[in-house]
Design a protein around this motif. Sequence first.
Motif, PDB file in Angstrom:
ATOM      1  N   MET A 172       0.860  -1.207   0.111  1.00  0.00           N
ATOM      2  CA  MET A 172       0.044   0.010   0.160  1.00  0.00           C
ATOM      3  C   MET A 172       0.980   1.241   0.065  1.00  0.00           C
ATOM      4  SD  MET A 172      -2.743  -1.337   2.912  1.00  0.00           S
ATOM      5  CE  MET A 172      -3.956   0.114   2.606  1.00  0.00           C
ATOM      6  N   LYS A 173       2.089   1.087   0.456  1.00  0.00           N
ATOM      7  CA  LYS A 173       3.041   2.233   0.778  1.00  0.00           C
ATOM      8  C   LYS A 173       2.477   3.396   1.353  1.00  0.00           C
ATOM      9  CE  LYS A 173       5.550   0.931  -3.692  1.00  0.00           C
ATOM     10  NZ  LYS A 173       6.523   0.095  -2.880  1.00  0.00           N
ATOM     11  N   ALA A 174       1.724   3.114   2.365  1.00  0.00           N
ATOM     12  CA  ALA A 174       1.055   4.159   3.411  1.00  0.00           C
ATOM     13  C   ALA A 174       2.100   4.640   4.098  1.00  0.00           C
ATOM     14  CB  ALA A 174      -0.219   3.640   4.005  1.00  0.00           C
ATOM     15  N   GLU A 175       2.367   6.171   4.094  1.00  0.00           N
ATOM     16  CA  GLU A 175       3.530   6.814   4.869  1.00  0.00           C
ATOM     17  C   GLU A 175       2.981   7.176   6.298  1.00  0.00           C
ATOM     18  OE1 GLU A 175       4.638  10.015   2.555  1.00  0.00           O
ATOM     19  OE2 GLU A 175       5.615   8.906   1.042  1.00  0.00           O
ATOM     20  N   SER A 200       8.003   4.520  12.997  1.00  0.00           N
ATOM     21  CA  SER A 200       7.502   5.919  12.928  1.00  0.00           C
ATOM     22  C   SER A 200       6.445   6.332  12.051  1.00  0.00           C
ATOM     23  CB  SER A 200       8.592   6.871  12.531  1.00  0.00           C
ATOM     24  OG  SER A 200       9.279   6.198  11.232  1.00  0.00           O
ATOM     25  N   ALA A 201       5.726   5.523  11.125  1.00  0.00           N
ATOM     26  CA  ALA A 201       4.671   5.699  10.227  1.00  0.00           C
ATOM     27  C   ALA A 201       3.438   5.511  11.147  1.00  0.00           C
ATOM     28  CB  ALA A 201       4.645   4.539   9.213  1.00  0.00           C
ATOM     29  N   ALA A 231      -3.729   5.209   5.873  1.00  0.00           N
ATOM     30  CA  ALA A 231      -4.368   3.680   5.913  1.00  0.00           C
ATOM     31  C   ALA A 231      -4.671   3.618   7.440  1.00  0.00           C
ATOM     32  CB  ALA A 231      -3.499   2.448   5.569  1.00  0.00           C
ATOM     33  N   VAL A 232      -5.641   2.717   7.795  1.00  0.00           N
ATOM     34  CA  VAL A 232      -6.152   2.633   9.295  1.00  0.00           C
ATOM     35  C   VAL A 232      -6.056   1.355   9.400  1.00  0.00           C
ATOM     36  CG1 VAL A 232      -7.878   2.797  10.947  1.00  0.00           C
ATOM     37  CG2 VAL A 232      -7.785   4.401   8.966  1.00  0.00           C
ATOM     38  N   PHE A 233      -5.252   0.827  10.665  1.00  0.00           N
ATOM     39  CA  PHE A 233      -5.295  -0.656  10.891  1.00  0.00           C
ATOM     40  C   PHE A 233      -6.176  -0.673  12.073  1.00  0.00           C
ATOM     41  CE2 PHE A 233      -4.076  -4.297  13.170  1.00  0.00           C
ATOM     42  CZ  PHE A 233      -4.053  -5.325  12.355  1.00  0.00           C
ATOM     43  N   THR A 254     -11.353   8.414   3.521  1.00  0.00           N
ATOM     44  CA  THR A 254     -11.258   7.477   2.394  1.00  0.00           C
ATOM     45  C   THR A 254     -10.175   6.289   2.634  1.00  0.00           C
ATOM     46  OG1 THR A 254     -10.120   8.980   1.201  1.00  0.00           O
ATOM     47  CG2 THR A 254     -12.359   9.067   0.893  1.00  0.00           C
ATOM     48  N   ALA A 255      -9.389   6.664   3.621  1.00  0.00           N
ATOM     49  CA  ALA A 255      -7.974   5.752   3.884  1.00  0.00           C
ATOM     50  C   ALA A 255      -8.515   4.450   4.070  1.00  0.00           C
ATOM     51  CB  ALA A 255      -7.348   6.149   5.130  1.00  0.00           C
TER      52      ALA A 255
END
Length: 386
Positions: A172-175, A200-201, A231-233, A254-255
Amino acid sequence: MRQKLARVIGGVAMLALVAGGTACSSGGDDTASGGDKCGKKIAFFGALTGSSAALGINENNGVKLAVEQYNKDNADCKVELVPLDSQGSPDQAPSLAQKAIDDEKILGLVGPAYSGESEAADPLFNEAGLVHITASATRPSLSQQGWKTFFRAVGNDFSQGPAAGNYIKNVMKAEKVYVIDDQSAYGAGLADEVKKVLGSAVAGSDKVQGDGKQVDFSGVVTKVKAANVGAVFYGGYYQEAGLIRKQLTAAGVTAPLVAGDGVNDQAYIDSAGAAAAEGTILTCPCQPAAEARGTFKEEYKKLTGAEPGTYSDTAYDAANILLAGIKAGKTDRASLLEFVKNYSGEGVAATYKFVEGGELDPAQVKVWAFKVQGGQVVPDQEIPKS
């Protein structure tokens, strides 16, 4: 010596173990349902009613299929399945475990299905010498308690958590990621492993209440929106995950949501709504049911009228390990426990061999990512272990 399963399961030929008829005598006075005279039982332990029931029903149906196939092949010495409905509650687990222990004809269990109820029930099973194979409880600490009767047919969160984190980071390459958990033994543990990978992301984290105790997530939704993440985990189960996703979407977030196997069920989509759930990524230390060997998928659908769900095939395999022991004449708790401890063989979902603490051999663990697409959970890709 490693024991080998001796019958054809789901259309998959197993290596020969014993000649037929060695399991137990058809004589004697004991009777079980179906009119046979052996009277041996195995149980399924998990949620069959309540808000957590979808996963338990998936698993119980897999166990039911295994038992029905076994009894068809062994009509003179059938095994009875005892469903133990925990409703997914750790509070109910001890009394339910004692019920299983007190029934001396129950030789082994598939379950408990959830980590929280496992923590409550497993010490009692250990004291009683009652072997149990969980098809879905993934908290790593379950295998670190010195319990001799605990076995796990899937990878734990030390495999799933890093895989989920790596998917977020590398695919996903979510920063920036916001991490939420439901404070359960499973959810918090999984979220912690994801945080380790993301480092740190992680732009923020929060906790919510699980087990149907919370339905308004506006507070955490506001925090996620302010964090402006990619993104949300979520570490927890589908009932809360669906509501969180629905409320995030309504707030304009929308993440994509990423979650573990506790959310990997059609019930999540039903709760969130298909439009809000679209694009959600769900991980599982299991393969897609469509990848199951042999004719399992067709036979499961014939029995239940539905496609196999998350862990249906793994629970089926766990039941067949217990049934193979009974077939081999391991008809007391001590001998069946020893059989499972030394078991090695092929199932429809994986190859099984247990190592220290009752863990599945790490070489056999696979972690997959699934995606919600068009209102359904579909396979995305196997995630590399590192």
